[in-house]
Design an enzyme around this catalytic site. Structure first.
Site, PDB file in Angstrom:
ATOM      1  N   GLU A 220      53.242  53.385  13.277  1.00  0.00           N
ATOM      2  CA  GLU A 220      52.743  54.611  13.600  1.00  0.00           C
ATOM      3  C   GLU A 220      51.700  55.102  12.469  1.00  0.00           C
ATOM      4  O   GLU A 220      50.645  55.390  12.850  1.00  0.00           O
ATOM      5  CB  GLU A 220      53.711  55.738  13.972  1.00  0.00           C
ATOM      6  CG  GLU A 220      53.141  57.044  14.721  1.00  0.00           C
ATOM      7  CD  GLU A 220      54.253  57.863  15.060  1.00  0.00           C
ATOM      8  OE1 GLU A 220      53.906  58.993  15.785  1.00  0.00           O
ATOM      9  OE2 GLU A 220      55.479  57.616  14.962  1.00  0.00           O
TER      10      GLU A 220
ATOM     11  N   ASP B 182      54.643  52.374   8.274  1.00  0.00           N
ATOM     12  CA  ASP B 182      55.474  51.711   9.466  1.00  0.00           C
ATOM     13  C   ASP B 182      54.107  51.751  10.576  1.00  0.00           C
ATOM     14  O   ASP B 182      52.801  52.051  10.320  1.00  0.00           O
ATOM     15  CB  ASP B 182      56.454  52.670  10.271  1.00  0.00           C
ATOM     16  CG  ASP B 182      56.063  54.099  10.376  1.00  0.00           C
ATOM     17  OD1 ASP B 182      54.829  54.324  10.481  1.00  0.00           O
ATOM     18  OD2 ASP B 182      56.909  54.875  10.677  1.00  0.00           O
TER      19      ASP B 182
ATOM     20  N   ASP C  28      52.521  56.890   6.593  1.00  0.00           N
ATOM     21  CA  ASP C  28      53.612  56.282   6.382  1.00  0.00           C
ATOM     22  C   ASP C  28      53.531  54.774   6.424  1.00  0.00           C
ATOM     23  O   ASP C  28      52.706  54.306   7.264  1.00  0.00           O
ATOM     24  CB  ASP C  28      54.409  56.910   7.226  1.00  0.00           C
ATOM     25  CG  ASP C  28      55.102  58.440   6.856  1.00  0.00           C
ATOM     26  OD1 ASP C  28      54.655  58.955   5.781  1.00  0.00           O
ATOM     27  OD2 ASP C  28      55.434  59.065   7.851  1.00  0.00           O
TER      28      ASP C  28
ATOM     29  N   ARG D 165      62.516  56.092   7.902  1.00  0.00           N
ATOM     30  CA  ARG D 165      62.467  55.461   9.178  1.00  0.00           C
ATOM     31  C   ARG D 165      62.458  53.989   8.790  1.00  0.00           C
ATOM     32  O   ARG D 165      61.421  53.327   8.684  1.00  0.00           O
ATOM     33  CB  ARG D 165      61.205  55.718  10.089  1.00  0.00           C
ATOM     34  CG  ARG D 165      61.171  57.124  10.541  1.00  0.00           C
ATOM     35  CD  ARG D 165      60.063  57.769  11.420  1.00  0.00           C
ATOM     36  NE  ARG D 165      59.911  58.984  11.927  1.00  0.00           N
ATOM     37  CZ  ARG D 165      59.410  59.920  11.115  1.00  0.00           C
ATOM     38  NH1 ARG D 165      58.526  59.624  10.078  1.00  0.00           N
ATOM     39  NH2 ARG D 165      59.252  61.083  11.592  1.00  0.00           N
TER      40      ARG D 165
ATOM     41  N   HIS E  22      60.699  46.698   4.473  1.00  0.00           N
ATOM     42  CA  HIS E  22      61.224  48.095   4.244  1.00  0.00           C
ATOM     43  C   HIS E  22      62.344  47.993   3.289  1.00  0.00           C
ATOM     44  O   HIS E  22      63.140  47.072   3.198  1.00  0.00           O
ATOM     45  CB  HIS E  22      61.394  48.575   5.627  1.00  0.00           C
ATOM     46  CG  HIS E  22      60.235  49.044   6.370  1.00  0.00           C
ATOM     47  ND1 HIS E  22      60.311  49.825   7.352  1.00  0.00           N
ATOM     48  CD2 HIS E  22      58.948  48.926   6.037  1.00  0.00           C
ATOM     49  CE1 HIS E  22      59.139  49.980   7.920  1.00  0.00           C
ATOM     50  NE2 HIS E  22      58.113  49.152   7.138  1.00  0.00           N
TER      51      HIS E  22
ATOM     52  N   GLU F  58      49.429  62.541   5.582  1.00  0.00           N
ATOM     53  CA  GLU F  58      50.047  63.129   6.703  1.00  0.00           C
ATOM     54  C   GLU F  58      50.264  64.598   6.701  1.00  0.00           C
ATOM     55  O   GLU F  58      49.785  65.550   7.382  1.00  0.00           O
ATOM     56  CB  GLU F  58      51.185  62.843   7.666  1.00  0.00           C
ATOM     57  CG  GLU F  58      50.872  61.263   8.255  1.00  0.00           C
ATOM     58  CD  GLU F  58      51.556  60.196   7.516  1.00  0.00           C
ATOM     59  OE1 GLU F  58      51.945  58.932   7.973  1.00  0.00           O
ATOM     60  OE2 GLU F  58      51.772  60.432   6.065  1.00  0.00           O
TER      61      GLU F  58
ATOM     62  N   TYR G 218      61.717  56.179   1.933  1.00  0.00           N
ATOM     63  CA  TYR G 218      61.261  56.446   3.399  1.00  0.00           C
ATOM     64  C   TYR G 218      62.461  56.303   4.373  1.00  0.00           C
ATOM     65  O   TYR G 218      63.334  55.389   4.553  1.00  0.00           O
ATOM     66  CB  TYR G 218      60.241  55.181   4.080  1.00  0.00           C
ATOM     67  CG  TYR G 218      59.357  55.770   5.139  1.00  0.00           C
ATOM     68  CD1 TYR G 218      59.025  57.172   5.448  1.00  0.00           C
ATOM     69  CD2 TYR G 218      59.258  54.857   6.278  1.00  0.00           C
ATOM     70  CE1 TYR G 218      58.045  57.439   6.590  1.00  0.00           C
ATOM     71  CE2 TYR G 218      58.524  55.151   7.514  1.00  0.00           C
ATOM     72  CZ  TYR G 218      57.883  56.344   7.589  1.00  0.00           C
ATOM     73  OH  TYR G 218      57.213  56.630   8.749  1.00  0.00           O
TER      74      TYR G 218
END
Length: 702
Positions: free
Chosen positions: A86, A84, A82, A303, A348, A9, A301
């Site tokens: 999203e 997740d 990432d 989140r 995670h 990203e 990470y």
């Protein structure tokens, strides 16, 4: 031989990953999402299974072209967005926008940007998980339906420019409901009575609190008259120890951070907003230059709602603790924390340093102040989570005050036998009261005691406190509202919309917020119901796990929502939001000035608009004079909504500070003092530092 293309990203992440994967790969950054729903219209075909109409924004077309051209020269494409939902959706959108369908495509997922994690991710690459993509699509479409259907209704009925969002509206209601609780709260009087006692043959005294009668019945003292009556009785009775209980207690450390707990502790200890915490954490995750070591990802990470820690990280932390602090500070086995968050994603990890060997003080020179403070917080929390518990010696003494009616008093004390993890870190508390430490002399059952004094004290019950950044994030998580990636945007949005403001670190609803929340509660009770919102989150989780289809999920929501929209449009009366009055008058026409809300926040304007268009920025005086020119210091905000304090005479005077100035002058040089955190103050002239309590005590004595 052509290289493989890796897409991430951000440029910072690209730089860190590129250093790890080497020359065989070309790494490009998508700069976040490359496709989205259009801003100017709904972009969802509700009649055709909610088909989304995605487009590539103008600002992203050049990026997509660059990725398309790079892919043509590549042997394969690795999507390293990432880890997740999203991130999964961004990868899928990249494939569609850059037309990569015919390329050899692999998805790589890593939770820390280290050589070991990235290399392992490439070894275990996979295809795009469409269940995760569909869960993210469903969330995006759901939020679009609510926002783009409700907002125009508010424009027609209240004021142009307003917005309503699925999760932000629930959060606003929570703030409003809390304010109504406070407004409707009726304080109740009650009294406590402490007794100063001592051993007959000793000099050391201690305090015990009246808790009830010796038979176990509690006493509620509700008036001064009743308190005086009991004090009179307690003055003439004899006192004796009836029971001494000693117990060894242990207190365990808090688990490593999740997104929610990091945001909470970031506010408690650093006074960082949730948005600021996440922005800094993103920098630490994506990687920063570490001198000869190169660009390094410093944390995992950020989140996540999991407290799981990889076994390799546990082993490294335990080895470090033993070397640094000794075997006494190392528990016999690694500490494993049970998940607390609803639907925590155990794939995670918790937020932790990528290596505990990277001590904060060692890398401090490579970090700015905010980066260092947040990294230090994350590092300490992780290391402390694997250290030995605190061991306490506790003593509880029951004392009988015997006359015709026997009263029960109790004194307790705790002595730390072993500090354990607290030598490194202790978790902050919300609205914590100062603990009163009591030291008890040796006492035995049956021992007579002498009364020295009695201390009746009046109290009143208190309303629930307004939410802070920490307590609001905690409440959202406990109620299952939103997910780790949404907490910070939610809190920012309700402030940017002019619905709430922060004063003294707590959220207060503004008039506009009260009006909007009440209208939504009346006409869309489900939308602003925390339980309903949590159920929607559960549905999205089911889609992510492949247990539910996203189109029927949206149909179940939209059909009753559409009916509510039609009814609200017919029944909702137009509401006029009254501008907030001020004590100022317009210097151009003499009419009263009022506080209005614009697209960039609140401002002061003449009440005679449109005849008089006089406006000026809204500033808040803090009761302290400028050290440069003697003008008033006022609270201001940067474009990024960071609070700072500057001179009201700007631009003639350019004095400004990010620390809140206080009225008390420096006791050494007379310069301006400012708060550092909640408990400390520092002179901005001579660097003298002291506690706020000491400074206030000196002011009273003077």
């Amino acid at each position: 031989m052509s290289k493989s293309l890796v897409i991430v990203e951000s440029p910072a992440k690209a730089k860190t990953v590129s250093r790890i994967v080497g020359n065989r790969y070309s790494v490009k950054a998508s700069l976040g999402h490359v496709r989205d729903l259009p801003k100017s219209k709904l972009g969802v075909d509700v009649e055709n299974d909610f088909a989304p109409k995605y487009l590539v924004p103008k600002v992203k077309r050049a990026v997509v072209r660059q990725i398309t051209e790079a892919a043509k020269k590549a042997s394969s494409v690795y999507l390293a967005t990432d880890p997740d939902r999203e991130g999964e959706a961004i990868s899928w959108h990249l494939v569609q926008a850059a037309q990569l369908d015919d390329m050899p495509l692999r998805r790589v997922v890593f939770h820390e940007i280290t050589k070991e994690a990235v290399t392992d991710a490439f070894r275990h690459s996979r295809g795009i998980d469409m269940d995760l993509v569909n869960a993210q699509q469903a969330r995006r479409i759901l939020d679009r339906l609510v926002g783009y259907k409700l907002s125009p209704l508010l424009w027609r009925k209240v004021r142009r420019g307003l917005s309503a969002g699925r999760v932000q509206s629930v959060t606003l209601r929570m703030v409003v409901d809390r304010e109504r609780e406070i407004e409707g709260f009726i304080p109740r009087e009650y009294w406590s009575i402490d007794a100063e006692l001592k051993k007959i043959a000793g000099e050391e005294s201690f305090r015990a609190s009246l808790i009830g009668l010796i038979d176990g019945k509690k006493i509620e003292i509700q008036s001064e008259k009743e308190a005086k009556r009991i004090v009179t009785e307690l003055k003439r009775v004899s006192y004796a120890v009836v029971q001494v209980r000693k117990k060894d207690l242990s207190r365990q450390p808090a688990p490593p951070f999740t997104t929610s707990t990091l945001q909470q502790e970031g506010w408690r200890k650093l006074r960082f907003s949730a948005k600021r915490t996440m922005a800094i954490a993103q920098q630490l995750y994506e990687g920063l230059p570490m001198g000869k070591e190169g660009t390094v990802g410093l944390i995992t990470y950020m989140r996540t709602d999991s407290t799981r820690v990889a076994s390799s990280a546990l082993n490294e932390a335990r080895a470090y603790i033993k070397e640094k602090y000794g075997a006494d500070f190392l528990p016999p086995r690694p500490r494993i924390f049970a998940k607390k968050a609803k639907a925590a994603q155990e794939a995670h990890e918790a937020i932790r340093p990528t290596s505990v060997r990277r001590e904060p003080d060692i890398i401090k020179r490579y970090l700015n102040r905010d980066q260092f403070r947040l990294y230090e917080l994350i590092w300490k929390r992780m290391v402390a989570s694997q250290m030995s518990p605190v061991l306490l010696d506790t003593t509880s003494v029951d004392i009988e005050a015997k006359d015709q009616m026997s009263y029960l008093l109790r004194a307790t004390s705790s002595v730390i036998k072993f500090p354990g993890f607290t030598i490194l870190y202790s978790e902050g508390k919300d609205d914590a009261q100062e603990e009163r430490m009591v030291t008890l002399p040796p006492l035995v059952k049956g021992e007579k005691l002498q009364l020295l004094a009695l201390f009746p004290d009046q109290h009143f019950t208190q309303p629930p406190p307004r939410y802070t950044e920490a307590t609001l994030v905690k409440a959202l998580e406990e109620r299952g509202i939103g997910r780790p990636s949404t907490y910070a945007p939610i809190l920012s949005t309700i402030q940017e919309r002019g619905y709430v403001e922060k004063a003294d670190g707590r959220f207060h609803p503004l008039e506009l917020g009260l009006v909007v929340s009440d209208l939504l509660s009346q006409h869309f009770p489900d939308i602003v119901d925390p339980k309903f919102t949590a159920q929607m989150e559960d549905g999205l989780d089911q889609i992510a796990r492949g247990e539910r289809q996203w189109v029927p999920f949206l149909q179940d929501f939209y059909q009753p929502f559409e009916k509510s929209l039609k009814m609200a449009d017919e029944r909702m009366e137009k509401v006029k939001v009254v501008d907030e009055p001020t004590d100022e008058t317009c210097e151009q026409c003499g009419r009263p000035m009022v506080i209005k809300l614009g697209r960039y926040g609140r401002f002061i304007a003449c009440s005679g608009y449109p005849e008089c268009k006089n406006t000026r920025p809204l500033v808040v005086k803090i009761g302290v004079k400028c050290p440069k020119c003697g003008g008033d210091l006022v609270q201001r905000q940067t474009k990024k909504r960071r609070t700072f304090y500057g001179c009201a005479n700007y631009p003639a005077c350019d004095f400004a500070t990010s620390d809140k100035p206080i009225p008390q002058p420096c006791p050494q040089c007379g310069g301006l003092m400012a708060m550092r955190g909640k408990k400390m103050a520092k002179c901005l002239k001579c660097e003298f530092s002291t506690s706020m309590a000491e400074l206030e005590r000196e002011a009273v004595e003077v």
